[in-house]
Design an enzyme around this catalytic site. Structure first.
Site, mmCIF file in Angstrom:
data_model
loop_
_atom_site.group_PDB
_atom_site.id
_atom_site.type_symbol
_atom_site.label_atom_id
_atom_site.label_comp_id
_atom_site.label_asym_id
_atom_site.label_seq_id
_atom_site.Cartn_x
_atom_site.Cartn_y
_atom_site.Cartn_z
ATOM 1 N N LYS A 203 4.633 -5.631 -10.747
ATOM 2 C CA LYS A 203 5.234 -4.432 -11.340
ATOM 3 C C LYS A 203 6.122 -3.730 -10.323
ATOM 4 O O LYS A 203 5.645 -3.181 -9.337
ATOM 5 C CB LYS A 203 4.183 -3.437 -11.840
ATOM 6 N N GLU A 277 -0.778 -1.533 1.336
ATOM 7 C CA GLU A 277 0.192 -1.124 2.366
ATOM 8 C C GLU A 277 0.619 0.281 1.981
ATOM 9 O O GLU A 277 1.334 0.460 0.998
ATOM 10 C CB GLU A 277 1.404 -2.063 2.386
ATOM 11 N N CYS A 311 8.140 3.456 5.133
ATOM 12 C CA CYS A 311 6.742 3.797 5.386
ATOM 13 C C CYS A 311 6.487 3.908 6.890
ATOM 14 O O CYS A 311 5.669 4.687 7.332
ATOM 15 C CB CYS A 311 5.839 2.755 4.761
ATOM 16 N N GLU A 412 3.374 12.875 4.891
ATOM 17 C CA GLU A 412 4.535 11.992 4.842
ATOM 18 C C GLU A 412 5.637 12.640 3.997
ATOM 19 O O GLU A 412 5.440 12.910 2.815
ATOM 20 C CB GLU A 412 4.106 10.665 4.214
HETATM 21 P P1 NAP Z 1 3.632 5.446 -5.401
HETATM 22 O O1 NAP Z 1 3.892 6.629 -6.218
HETATM 23 O O2 NAP Z 1 2.297 5.246 -4.854
HETATM 24 O O3 NAP Z 1 4.117 4.208 -6.287
HETATM 25 C C1 NAP Z 1 4.010 2.883 -5.845
HETATM 26 C C2 NAP Z 1 3.845 1.986 -7.044
HETATM 27 O O4 NAP Z 1 2.607 2.261 -7.693
HETATM 28 C C3 NAP Z 1 4.910 2.174 -8.123
HETATM 29 O O5 NAP Z 1 5.200 0.938 -8.722
HETATM 30 C C4 NAP Z 1 4.207 3.085 -9.100
HETATM 31 O O6 NAP Z 1 4.757 3.045 -10.376
HETATM 32 C C5 NAP Z 1 2.823 2.519 -9.057
HETATM 33 N N1 NAP Z 1 1.767 3.400 -9.541
HETATM 34 C C6 NAP Z 1 1.784 4.746 -9.725
HETATM 35 N N2 NAP Z 1 0.602 5.175 -10.210
HETATM 36 C C7 NAP Z 1 -0.179 4.071 -10.342
HETATM 37 C C8 NAP Z 1 -1.515 3.868 -10.783
HETATM 38 N N3 NAP Z 1 -2.274 4.883 -11.213
HETATM 39 N N4 NAP Z 1 -2.015 2.612 -10.764
HETATM 40 C C9 NAP Z 1 -1.271 1.570 -10.342
HETATM 41 N N5 NAP Z 1 0.013 1.723 -9.926
HETATM 42 C C10 NAP Z 1 0.545 2.954 -9.921
HETATM 43 O O7 NAP Z 1 4.558 5.373 -4.136
HETATM 44 P P2 NAP Z 1 6.044 5.805 -4.020
HETATM 45 O O8 NAP Z 1 6.040 7.266 -3.776
HETATM 46 O O9 NAP Z 1 6.809 5.264 -5.146
HETATM 47 O O10 NAP Z 1 6.462 5.014 -2.698
HETATM 48 C C11 NAP Z 1 6.479 5.609 -1.453
HETATM 49 C C12 NAP Z 1 5.200 5.367 -0.698
HETATM 50 O O11 NAP Z 1 5.045 3.984 -0.392
HETATM 51 C C13 NAP Z 1 5.164 6.063 0.613
HETATM 52 O O12 NAP Z 1 3.933 6.699 0.789
HETATM 53 C C14 NAP Z 1 5.339 4.950 1.633
HETATM 54 O O13 NAP Z 1 4.846 5.182 2.886
HETATM 55 C C15 NAP Z 1 4.662 3.837 0.962
HETATM 56 N N6 NAP Z 1 5.143 2.570 1.504
HETATM 57 C C16 NAP Z 1 4.310 1.813 2.270
HETATM 58 C C17 NAP Z 1 4.750 0.622 2.828
HETATM 59 C C18 NAP Z 1 3.875 -0.209 3.691
HETATM 60 O O14 NAP Z 1 4.173 -1.380 3.871
HETATM 61 N N7 NAP Z 1 2.806 0.326 4.220
HETATM 62 C C19 NAP Z 1 6.041 0.181 2.584
HETATM 63 C C20 NAP Z 1 6.869 0.979 1.823
HETATM 64 C C21 NAP Z 1 6.397 2.179 1.282
HETATM 65 P P3 NAP Z 1 5.937 4.103 -10.750
HETATM 66 O O15 NAP Z 1 7.072 3.723 -9.880
HETATM 67 O O16 NAP Z 1 6.229 3.882 -12.148
HETATM 68 O O17 NAP Z 1 5.380 5.448 -10.454
#
Ligand code: NAP
Ligand code: MG
Length: 509
Positions: A203, A277, A311, A412
């Site tokens: 997804k 991650e 991230c 963050e």
């Molecule tokens: P997010 O809100 O956690 O979303 C990530 C993914 O999860 C999206 O596809 C989102 O769908 C989905 N999602 C949301 N709610 C969910 C649920 N209840 N169950 C399952 N999936 C769900 O993160 P983001 O804000 O888009 O991304 C930024 C974050 O990613 C930052 O915190 C960053 O540090 C982290 N990140 C970590 C890494 C690493 O390798 N450690 C790399 C890149 C980014 P939707 O898009 O439809 O909401």
């Protein structure tokens, strides 16, 4: 701070139309034909026939609409993936999977320019950085093609016992990813999962579904039907359904720590293995011996690459008192000469952020830093530039004098905001550097090898760069300590996250 399109009093509308026209014409060239759910090797409508829009954050215009997957669609995709696993993919020996992964890498490489443009349109990242992502995506498939035969298992014989420990794929894995490196992250997920012999239901993030869909379209001829399924949709709907599906045997998630915790809790219901991650708030430590110009460019790249939407972004700077004034002056000057503007322009350093929501999040943290009494070396926020007003732009911020316990330092931001601290006592500095709930990465800048290694070991994080940043190489594992995650990507050991071991104990008696 400069922008490429200098608005003149009456030229504003014309300049804006230029960026918009340019984006429209590139969109006409690169938007994928198929924006349905990719299930079982075909693009199909969602069961409820619903769609959602994906937006170009540089212009605020809708690029296209995309099928909105929900639970019923996830059921269908999981079952297509199991059929593919049972009927096709589990019968592919390592060498055959290797050829498929290599073909995917070649396909991505052959479409570098097109995929880079598509990524820039959907995500807003500068085209020069989008190309780096596409090359990295191809590299992932090539790397995992190379390690397909690693860690194949063990045998043991003792007395009349002959034991084998074999590594078996899970079958069907669920993968949920974020929006900051959409194609690259799809590749970080798919390449090891497929290499280990699994089929995937992936997804993509709702803000950036297009490059994963185009990838599906491009690899349709080289990957057997149902091995890769791409299911765009919202997190609470498609995401939650993928990550809690009873027939998904393994979940790999990249995203925020808050959602990662929820995914992990949901996985407990079915006792499913999870790799996560998650977020970061990484320190960059500058020692007094540095070449200041070089340190300025490293510190600047650590926080501002991809508009701070990394991230691993180096978002807390710890600079030694002896070089602090000089380095901060240099950093402020570097920020002032940064070009914010059209991400399709080769000269752009900073494109828009991915969405309005992310602009607001960054601005709220900048305002919180002001209320906390922060001293602004560069005061960012939304640019005062009419040509950029329909896009999701934010200028960089450099702020010092904040309490290390304050929210802009602890949480963050995921934007171009650097919080600065000066140090002269090493132990106190390391204590602060580690005083966050995250532990994804860190940076150390010094030519003193002994000092560099000591600091790298003292930083409580899964990945520390010495005299570079963001440089991720297949073969060197990447992943977090503390609340930054569980598991490692980018290395041969990642295969083990996508397999389980079975012991077969044969009696020779
Ligand atoms: P997010 O809100 O956690 O979303 C990530 C993914 O999860 C999206 O596809 C989102 O769908 C989905 N999602 C949301 N709610 C969910 C649920 N209840 N169950 C399952 N999936 C769900 O993160 P983001 O804000 O888009 O991304 C930024 C974050 O990613 C930052 O915190 C960053 O540090 C982290 N990140 C970590 C890494 C690493 O390798 N450690 C790399 C890149 C980014 P939707 O898009 O439809 O909401
Ligand atoms: Mg978008």
């Amino acid at each position: 701070m400069s922008s490429q399109t200098d608005a003149s009093e009456d030229g504003t509308v014309e300049e804006q139309a230029t960026m918009q026209e340019r984006h429209e014409s590139v969109a006409a060239e690169v938007l994928p034909d198929s924006t349905g759910l990719y299930v079982g090797g075909e693009f199909v409508d969602a069961a409820a026939a619903e769609t959602f829009d994906t937006v170009d954050p540089a212009t605020g215009e809708v690029l296209t609409d995309v099928a909105r997957g929900r639970e019923a669609d996830v059921d269908r995709a999981v079952s297509a993936a199991w059929s593919a696993f049972e009927e096709t993919w589990s019968g592919y020996a390592a060498g055959r999977r290797q050829r498929v992964l290599t073909a995917v890498a070649d396909t991505i490489e052959d479409h570098t320019e097109e995929l880079a443009k598509l990524e820039t349109l959907d995500n807003g990242k500068p085209i020069s950085e989008a190309r780096v992502d596409v090359r990295g995506a191809a590299e992932q498939f090539r790397y995992f093609a190379g390690v397909v035969r690693e860690n194949p298992g063990e045998t043991m014989s003792e007395g009349s016992r002959y034991g084998q420990v074999i590594a078996e794929p899970y079958g069907v894995v669920g993968q949920v990813i974020q929006w900051n490196f959409p194609l690259l992250m799809a590749s970080w997920k798919l390449a090891p999962a497929l290499a280990a012999g699994n089929c995937s239901v992936l997804k993509p993030a709702e803000q950036t579904p297009l490059s994963a869909l185009r990838l599906a379209e491009l690899i349709d001829d080289v990957v057997p039907d149902g091995v890769v399924n791409v299911l765009p949709g919202y997190g609470e709907e498609a995401g939650e359904a993928v990550a809690s599906h009873p027939d998904v045997r393994k979940i790999a998630f990249t995203g925020s720590t808050a959602v990662g915790k929820r995914v992990m809790k949901n996985a407990a219901e079915t006792v499913t293995d999870v790799t996560l991650e998650l977020g970061g708030k990484s320190p960059v430590v500058v020692f007094p011996d540095v070449d200041v110009d070089r340190a300025v460019s490293l510190v600047s790249a650590a926080i501002f690459y991809n508009s701070g939407e990394c991230c691993e972004a180096g978002s807390r700077l710890f600079v030694h008192e002896a070089v602090a004034d000089e380095l901060l002056d240099g950093l402020a000057a570097a920020v002032e000469s940064t070009t914010l503007g059209d991400p399709l322009d080769e000269e752009t350093d900073l494109g828009p952020k991915v969405s309005r929501e992310q602009v607001e999040r960054t601005v709220e943290y900048v305002e919180a830093a002001r209320e906390e009494g922060g001293e602004f070396l560069v005061d960012g926020g939304e640019p005062d530039d009419a040509t950029l007003e329909d896009g999701c732009y934010v200028e960089p911020t450099l702020v010092e004098g904040l309490d290390h316990d304050s929210p802009p330092v602890q949480e963050e931001i995921f934007g171009p905001v650097l919080t600065v601290f000066r140090w002269d006592d090493y132990d106190e500095m390391i204590e602060l550097a580690n005083d966050v709930e995250y532990g994804l990465a860190g940076g150390v800048i010094t030519d003193d090898v002994r000092q560099a290694n000591e600091a790298a070991r003292d930083i409580e994080a899964g990945y520390v760069w010495i005299n570079s940043y963001h440089d991720l190489v297949p073969g060197l594992p990447f992943g977090g300590y503390k609340q930054s995650g569980i598991g490692r990507e980018l290395s041969a050991d990642t295969l083990d996250h996508y397999r389980r071991t079975k012991t077969i104990n044969l009696s020779l008696r």
